[in-house]
Design a protein around this motif. Sequence first.
Motif, PDB file in Angstrom:
ATOM      1  N   ALA A 298       0.835  -1.211   0.000  1.00 57.54           N
ATOM      2  CA  ALA A 298       0.000   0.000   0.000  1.00 57.54           C
ATOM      3  C   ALA A 298       0.865   1.253   0.000  1.00 57.54           C
ATOM      4  N   LEU A 299       1.914   1.263   0.804  1.00 59.18           N
ATOM      5  CA  LEU A 299       2.816   2.417   0.832  1.00 59.18           C
ATOM      6  C   LEU A 299       3.486   2.630  -0.516  1.00 59.18           C
ATOM      7  N   ALA A 300       3.936   1.549  -1.145  1.00 61.32           N
ATOM      8  CA  ALA A 300       4.589   1.647  -2.448  1.00 61.32           C
ATOM      9  C   ALA A 300       3.651   2.206  -3.510  1.00 61.32           C
ATOM     10  N   ALA A 301       2.345   1.986  -3.329  1.00 66.67           N
ATOM     11  CA  ALA A 301       1.353   2.490  -4.275  1.00 66.67           C
ATOM     12  C   ALA A 301       0.857   3.887  -3.893  1.00 66.67           C
ATOM     13  N   GLY A 302       1.460   4.481  -2.871  1.00 64.77           N
ATOM     14  CA  GLY A 302       1.094   5.827  -2.461  1.00 64.77           C
ATOM     15  C   GLY A 302      -0.121   5.907  -1.558  1.00 64.77           C
ATOM     16  N   GLY A 303      -0.500   4.782  -0.943  1.00 66.19           N
ATOM     17  CA  GLY A 303      -1.693   4.745  -0.113  1.00 66.19           C
ATOM     18  C   GLY A 303      -1.459   5.198   1.313  1.00 66.19           C
ATOM     19  N   GLU A 304      -2.568   5.497   1.976  1.00 67.22           N
ATOM     20  CA  GLU A 304      -2.535   5.823   3.399  1.00 67.22           C
ATOM     21  C   GLU A 304      -2.499   4.510   4.180  1.00 67.22           C
ATOM     22  N   VAL A 305      -1.567   4.398   5.105  1.00 62.98           N
ATOM     23  CA  VAL A 305      -1.467   3.214   5.956  1.00 62.98           C
ATOM     24  C   VAL A 305      -1.305   3.687   7.397  1.00 62.98           C
ATOM     25  N   VAL A 306      -2.203   3.224   8.249  1.00 57.05           N
ATOM     26  CA  VAL A 306      -2.152   3.538   9.671  1.00 57.05           C
ATOM     27  C   VAL A 306      -1.927   2.236  10.430  1.00 57.05           C
ATOM     28  N   GLY A 307      -0.863   2.173  11.190  1.00 56.86           N
ATOM     29  CA  GLY A 307      -0.602   1.013  12.031  1.00 56.86           C
ATOM     30  C   GLY A 307      -1.046   1.277  13.448  1.00 56.86           C
ATOM     31  N   VAL A 308      -1.590   0.245  14.082  1.00 58.16           N
ATOM     32  CA  VAL A 308      -1.987   0.335  15.490  1.00 58.16           C
ATOM     33  C   VAL A 308      -1.373  -0.870  16.192  1.00 58.16           C
ATOM     34  N   ILE A 309      -0.508  -0.602  17.148  1.00 61.29           N
ATOM     35  CA  ILE A 309       0.269  -1.688  17.744  1.00 61.29           C
ATOM     36  C   ILE A 309       0.441  -1.462  19.248  1.00 61.29           C
ATOM     37  N   PRO A 310       0.320  -2.526  20.047  1.00 60.00           N
ATOM     38  CA  PRO A 310       0.574  -2.369  21.475  1.00 60.00           C
ATOM     39  C   PRO A 310       2.069  -2.220  21.766  1.00 60.00           C
ATOM     40  N   GLN A 311       2.361  -1.530  22.853  1.00 62.69           N
ATOM     41  CA  GLN A 311       3.750  -1.243  23.214  1.00 62.69           C
ATOM     42  C   GLN A 311       4.602  -2.506  23.310  1.00 62.69           C
ATOM     43  N   HIS A 312       4.031  -3.602  23.836  1.00 57.71           N
ATOM     44  CA  HIS A 312       4.859  -4.803  23.999  1.00 57.71           C
ATOM     45  C   HIS A 312       5.354  -5.344  22.662  1.00 57.71           C
ATOM     46  N   LEU A 313       4.604  -5.129  21.577  1.00 50.84           N
ATOM     47  CA  LEU A 313       5.084  -5.570  20.267  1.00 50.84           C
ATOM     48  C   LEU A 313       6.104  -4.590  19.683  1.00 50.84           C
ATOM     49  N   VAL A 314       6.001  -3.315  20.040  1.00 50.35           N
ATOM     50  CA  VAL A 314       7.048  -2.360  19.675  1.00 50.35           C
ATOM     51  C   VAL A 314       8.344  -2.779  20.368  1.00 50.35           C
ATOM     52  N   ASP A 315       8.235  -3.137  21.647  1.00 52.00           N
ATOM     53  CA  ASP A 315       9.400  -3.579  22.412  1.00 52.00           C
ATOM     54  C   ASP A 315      10.032  -4.837  21.819  1.00 52.00           C
ATOM     55  N   ASP A 316       9.196  -5.688  21.219  1.00 51.96           N
ATOM     56  CA  ASP A 316       9.687  -6.918  20.581  1.00 51.96           C
ATOM     57  C   ASP A 316      10.248  -6.662  19.187  1.00 51.96           C
ATOM     58  N   GLU A 317      10.244  -5.390  18.766  1.00 57.70           N
ATOM     59  CA  GLU A 317      10.820  -4.957  17.486  1.00 57.70           C
ATOM     60  C   GLU A 317      10.089  -5.510  16.269  1.00 57.70           C
ATOM     61  N   VAL A 318       8.764  -5.604  16.357  1.00 59.33           N
ATOM     62  CA  VAL A 318       8.000  -6.018  15.169  1.00 59.33           C
ATOM     63  C   VAL A 318       7.208  -4.860  14.577  1.00 59.33           C
ATOM     64  N   ALA A 319       7.362  -3.652  15.137  1.00 61.40           N
ATOM     65  CA  ALA A 319       6.655  -2.488  14.593  1.00 61.40           C
ATOM     66  C   ALA A 319       7.265  -2.085  13.251  1.00 61.40           C
ATOM     67  N   HIS A 320       6.399  -1.666  12.342  1.00 55.89           N
ATOM     68  CA  HIS A 320       6.833  -1.193  11.027  1.00 55.89           C
ATOM     69  C   HIS A 320       7.351   0.230  11.186  1.00 55.89           C
ATOM     70  N   ARG A 321       8.630   0.424  11.030  1.00 50.51           N
ATOM     71  CA  ARG A 321       9.261   1.733  11.250  1.00 50.51           C
ATOM     72  C   ARG A 321       9.072   2.684  10.067  1.00 50.51           C
ATOM     73  N   GLY A 322       8.563   2.186   8.945  1.00 50.70           N
ATOM     74  CA  GLY A 322       8.394   3.029   7.761  1.00 50.70           C
ATOM     75  C   GLY A 322       7.010   3.622   7.603  1.00 50.70           C
ATOM     76  N   LEU A 323       6.175   3.495   8.623  1.00 49.96           N
ATOM     77  CA  LEU A 323       4.815   4.024   8.516  1.00 49.96           C
ATOM     78  C   LEU A 323       4.781   5.516   8.825  1.00 49.96           C
ATOM     79  N   PRO A 324       4.001   6.272   8.047  1.00 53.82           N
ATOM     80  CA  PRO A 324       3.844   7.683   8.381  1.00 53.82           C
ATOM     81  C   PRO A 324       3.026   7.892   9.655  1.00 53.82           C
ATOM     82  N   ARG A 325       2.176   6.916   9.996  1.00 54.86           N
ATOM     83  CA  ARG A 325       1.370   7.028  11.215  1.00 54.86           C
ATOM     84  C   ARG A 325       1.335   5.678  11.923  1.00 54.86           C
ATOM     85  N   LEU A 326       1.884   5.635  13.112  1.00 52.40           N
ATOM     86  CA  LEU A 326       1.882   4.435  13.934  1.00 52.40           C
ATOM     87  C   LEU A 326       1.325   4.808  15.298  1.00 52.40           C
ATOM     88  N   GLU A 327       0.148   4.286  15.618  1.00 51.80           N
ATOM     89  CA  GLU A 327      -0.489   4.526  16.912  1.00 51.80           C
ATOM     90  C   GLU A 327      -0.017   3.428  17.867  1.00 51.80           C
TER      91      GLU A 327
END
Length: 189
Positions: A51-80
Motif C-alpha cells: 500500500a505504501l509503495a502504491a502511495g496509499g494511506e497506511v495507519v498502524g496500530v500496535i501495542p507497546q509490547h510488540l514495539v518492544d519486541d521490534e515487530v513495529a513497522h518503522r516506515g509508517l507515516p502514522r503508527l499509533e
Amino acid sequence: MRIAVFTGSHAGPPAHQQAAATFATDLARAGVGIVYGGGDVGLMGVVADAALAAGGEVVGVIPQHLVDDEVAHRGLPRLEVVGTMHERKAVMADLSDAFVALPGAAGTLEELFEAWTWGMLGLHAKPVALLDVDGFWQPQLAQLRRMVDDGYLDAARLDALGVVQDAAGLLEFVHGYVHPARKWTAPRS
C-alpha cells in the motif's frame, strides 16, 4: 474511506503473499486507506509495504509490547502505539469504515470474530468481509453454515458477512452493504 485489515504475522505461501500485495495495492490506487496491526512481519508487512509503495494511506496500530519486541513497522507515516491488544482493536475499529480478514491464524480469527460480533450487538454497523484467497476461508464458512443449520447463528448474520476475491469485490460489497437489525433489540420479559 479506511478499511481495517486483519491478517497474519506469518507470510504464508507465496500465492497468499502475492494476493495480499495486489489487494493492498488496489485499495491504495482506489484511494482507500488501510488500518492494520502495525507490524512489519508476515502478511501484515506485505500489506503495509504494498500500500505504501502504491502511495496509499497506511495507519498502524500496535501495542507497546510488540514495539518492544521490534515487530513495529518503522516506515509508517502514522503508527499509533497503545497499551493493550484490547485497545488496539478498539482504535482500529474507530479509525475504520469496514473490516476485512485476509489469511492468518488465531489472532486474525479473533479480530475478525470480535468485529463481526460487535456488529451483531449493535456496537457498530460496519461491513465485515473475508478475502478468500485460494479458498482459504471455505472450511471456516462450512463451520459457520453448520452453526446456522444447528440454530446457533441466524442466516441473516452469515449472509451479511462478505466473501470477496479482490479489492474491487470488497469495495462493491462495502458500497452495497445493508447492516442487519441488531441481535438484541428489546428487553426480555
